[in-house]
Write a protein that holds these residues in place. Structure first.
Motif, PDB file in Angstrom:
ATOM      1  N   GLN A   1       0.820  -1.211   0.000  1.00 36.05           N
ATOM      2  CA  GLN A   1       0.000   0.000   0.000  1.00 36.05           C
ATOM      3  C   GLN A   1       0.855   1.263   0.000  1.00 36.05           C
ATOM      4  OE1 GLN A   1      -2.502  -0.397   3.454  1.00 36.05           O
ATOM      5  NE2 GLN A   1      -3.546  -2.235   2.680  1.00 36.05           N
ATOM      6  N   HIS A   2       2.085   1.133  -0.449  1.00 32.00           N
ATOM      7  CA  HIS A   2       2.983   2.286  -0.480  1.00 32.00           C
ATOM      8  C   HIS A   2       2.439   3.334  -1.459  1.00 32.00           C
ATOM      9  CE1 HIS A   2       6.730   4.616  -0.846  1.00 32.00           C
ATOM     10  NE2 HIS A   2       7.110   4.013   0.269  1.00 32.00           N
ATOM     11  N   PRO A   3       2.482   4.619  -1.085  1.00 29.94           N
ATOM     12  CA  PRO A   3       1.908   5.647  -1.983  1.00 29.94           C
ATOM     13  C   PRO A   3       2.610   5.731  -3.335  1.00 29.94           C
ATOM     14  CG  PRO A   3       3.083   6.633  -0.123  1.00 29.94           C
ATOM     15  CD  PRO A   3       2.956   5.191   0.179  1.00 29.94           C
ATOM     16  N   ASN A   4       3.885   5.400  -3.397  1.00 28.57           N
ATOM     17  CA  ASN A   4       4.583   5.492  -4.687  1.00 28.57           C
ATOM     18  C   ASN A   4       4.055   4.478  -5.703  1.00 28.57           C
ATOM     19  OD1 ASN A   4       6.091   7.394  -3.416  1.00 28.57           O
ATOM     20  ND2 ASN A   4       8.054   6.330  -3.588  1.00 28.57           N
TER      21      ASN A   4
ATOM     22  N   SER B   1       1.052   4.013  -6.487  1.00 25.30           N
ATOM     23  CA  SER B   1      -0.084   4.613  -7.199  1.00 25.30           C
ATOM     24  C   SER B   1       0.298   5.883  -7.944  1.00 25.30           C
ATOM     25  CB  SER B   1      -1.213   4.925  -6.209  1.00 25.30           C
ATOM     26  OG  SER B   1      -0.753   5.777  -5.170  1.00 25.30           O
ATOM     27  N   THR B   2       1.513   6.390  -7.729  1.00 25.60           N
ATOM     28  CA  THR B   2       1.905   7.650  -8.361  1.00 25.60           C
ATOM     29  C   THR B   2       3.086   7.511  -9.320  1.00 25.60           C
ATOM     30  OG1 THR B   2       3.322   8.175  -6.457  1.00 25.60           O
ATOM     31  CG2 THR B   2       1.048   8.992  -6.404  1.00 25.60           C
TER      32      THR B   2
END
Length: 447
Positions: free
Chosen positions: A409-412, A414-415
């Motif tokens: 679920q690391h934010p990177n 999704s970006t």
């Protein structure tokens, strides 16, 4: 004085034997390296011979042994002086001298000194190993400073500079011993690619439930795939093969392997203990009891040791990417060392995008340049993009736990993934430094 009873019961004094006194000549210590007098020398001493005559006899007796010693020294120097040619460089090795010819005459810096070999004065023999030209090339090759710094840091067991490269080369040899057939996905009868993905995703759940090691998971999947190359397994036996391979891998890697009855319970008691044990013998006979299997986790651990200044999530991100590849049969034909290198490079792009994703040190020790990793990285990147919507959520759920830093679920993820995909599609060549040095390295040191 002790008394003893004779044969008829009578007592008499025990006889005592006195050793005759040794002469002063016999009391000399028998040193191991001291030359003992010969038979002729003893005869000369007993005779009334002048001191000059005695010296002549001794020199005559020693002349033969001295001649043998001189012949050995000369023979050794002749052997060591054999020349080896390599292009413009001509090398002659002698006892204490290195001859070099660079387009001119042979020159020597000091005269040849013939020293007798002894333990206290070891002679620096210059005789080279089986391939003298290879030794010359290794001396002439200049290792960059960055590689030397990394080698000094590899001081852990089995990763020290003396054996690190040889161990890695052996592991790459082992991983290429077994080759999957091209029609592997379509030659398994009832076991399709979809069934394999279901089994592998179930393996990940069992690993989390039983708290097994990462090596056990990957070895179990590898054992199932290898067994399917030899035997056509019906669908009702496929899960039995799976839990049996998991049992074999656990016995190989775990300190305490799970009970057979526990594995049967995980299959909803579809199979019994005797069936598992019979299948275990059948699988081991089929693969020839060859359990020397190198999986991706072995190469991942060694590659991550090269650079210490990495974020703590780097290992978990690499493991997450490698677990996603288990459910896809696309990576069956990819060697583990390439998969581990591509996963480390992709994890670096995701987590530390401001730094180079593949350095000179990683290229040197992994034997792969950036250009070799791009196709595998693109396939792994597609799995990461499709992971949220994929129906096989074993790996994603596993790495959402706190023990794995919630890396799935690391934010990177999704970006950065779309940007990395565009970057990889535009990349057509390597970084100059990695490409040039990798070419030189493959020429100088055959694999």
């Amino acid at each position: 004085m002790a008394a003893f009873v004779g044969p008829r019961g009578s007592q008499r004094n025990a006889p005592t034997k006195q050793r005759p006194a040794l002469s002063s000549e016999s009391n000399k210590e028998n040193l191991p390296f001291e030359k003992q007098p010969t038979r002729k020398e003893n005869h000369a001493e007993r005779m009334d011979v002048s001191p000059q005559g005695k010296s002549e006899i001794k020199s005559k007796n020693l002349s033969q042994s001295d001649q043998v010693t001189k012949e050995r020294v000369v023979l050794r120097d002749k052997i060591n002086a054999q020349s080896y040619n390599k292009g413009h460089l001509k090398v002659k090795a002698t006892s204490d001298l290195l001859w070099a010819k660079k387009g001119g005459l042979l020159k020597k810096e000091k005269s040849l000194q013939k020293l007798a070999f002894s333990v206290n004065n070891l002679e620096p023999l210059a005789v080279m190993d089986d391939d003298p030209q290879q030794k010359i090339r290794e001396v002439l090759v200049k290792i960059p400073q960055e590689i030397q710094v990394i080698k000094e840091k590899l001081d852990r067991p089995f990763n020290n500079p003396e054996y690190a490269e040889e161990i890695y080369e052996y592991l790459q040899y082992v991983e290429r011993r077994f080759v999957y057939p091209e029609n592997f996905s379509s030659s398994n009868g009832e076991v399709t690619s979809q069934m394999r993905s279901i089994m592998t995703d179930w393996f990940i759940q069992v690993q989390v439930h039983q708290e097994l090691r990462q090596q056990t998971l990957h070895m179990a999947v590898e054992l199932v795939d290898r067994f399917l190359t030899y035997k056509r397994v019906p669908l009702n036996t496929y899960q039995l093969v799976g839990i049996t391979c998991l049992l074999i891998a656990a016995k190989y890697h775990e300190r305490f392997a799970p009970e057979v009855q526990t594995l049967c319970y995980l299959t909803d008691n579809t199979y019994v203990k005797d069936q598992v044990l019979r299948m275990e013998r059948h699988i081991l006979r089929t693969i020839g009891f060859d359990l020397n299997i190198v999986d991706v986790t072995v190469f991942m651990d060694k590659i991550l040791l090269i650079e210490n200044s990495l974020p703590k999530e780097m290992r978990q991100m690499t493991k997450y990417i490698l677990d996603l590849t288990l459910t896809s049969d696309e990576f069956i034909f990819t060697v583990p060392s390439l998969m581990a290198s591509a996963a480390v490079c992709l994890a670096r792009k995701i987590l530390v995008s401001e730094e180079p994703s593949w350095t000179l040190g990683l290229s040197y020790f992994s034997r792969y340049a950036m250009n070799d990793l791009i196709p595998c990285m693109q396939s792994m990147l597609d799995l990461l993009i499709k992971a949220p919507d994929c129906k096989f959520q074993g790996a994603r759920v596993k790495y959402s736990g706190e023990i794995y830093h919630r890396i799935s679920q690391h934010p990177n993820l999704s970006t950065h993934l779309e940007d990395i995909k565009k970057e990889l599609s535009k990349t057509t060549e390597l970084a100059p430094e990695c490409c040039v040095y990798e070419m030189n390295r493959s020429m100088d040191k055959p694999r």
